[in-house]
Design a protein around this motif. Structure first.
Motif: not given
Length: 161
Positions: A132-135, A143-147, A95-98
């Motif tokens: 950017d570091d987080l992702l 899976a979606a983090a790279a995009s 949730g935090m990442i999103k």
């Protein structure tokens, strides 16, 4: 009511809604970190309609600009306050990442609007390398983090030109 909170949780008189003097302490005080996150959620609920309306090209006036500016500051605060938890796995990690990624795109959208550039928080662009570091850190598991990361890099590059 907020004056009754401990000094660590009080909202400072600085350009930020939160007192950042204690950000380093958050790593040792998980409850404080969680409470600041919940308070930040409340502020985001208050100011989000103004930011959304402005980013989508709605009419603005002096009063709405005040709320938009506060909303954009809340967005920057979300990134700054969550930084200590970026590389720690916990029940709220996804949730935090999103939410951090979403708010980063909101800041980038506001920056790309000529009508909102004067309302951008001071130092917001310097917060983006941490996103950017987080992702990058979590892209093997999400899976979606790279995009998201690639899209963010393109928008940041455009914002800097």
């Amino acid at each position: 009511m907020l004056q009754n909170l401990s000094k660590k949780l009080r909202i400072g008189k600085s350009r930020h809604l939160f007192n950042y003097k204690h950000i380093a302490d958050v790593q040792d005080d998980v409850l404080n970190f969680i409470l600041k996150g919940h308070l930040l959620n409340c502020y985001e609920l208050i100011y989000w309609p103004f930011v959304k309306h402005a980013v989508n090209g709605g009419q603005q006036d002096q009063k709405s600009d005040e709320y938009i500016k506060k909303g954009l500051q809340v967005a920057a605060d979300r990134i700054a306050i969550n930084q200590p938890g970026f590389k720690h796995r916990h029940h709220g990690t996804y949730g935090m990442i999103k939410s951090v990624t979403r708010i980063t795109f909101v800041l980038l959208a506001a920056c790309h609007s000529n009508r909102l550039q004067h309302l951008m928080p001071v130092g917001w662009l310097e917060l983006l390398p941490s996103v950017d570091d987080l992702l990058e850190f979590w892209e093997d598991e999400i899976a979606a983090a790279a995009s998201w990361r690639e899209m963010m890099k393109l928008l940041v590059e455009e914002a800097q030109t």
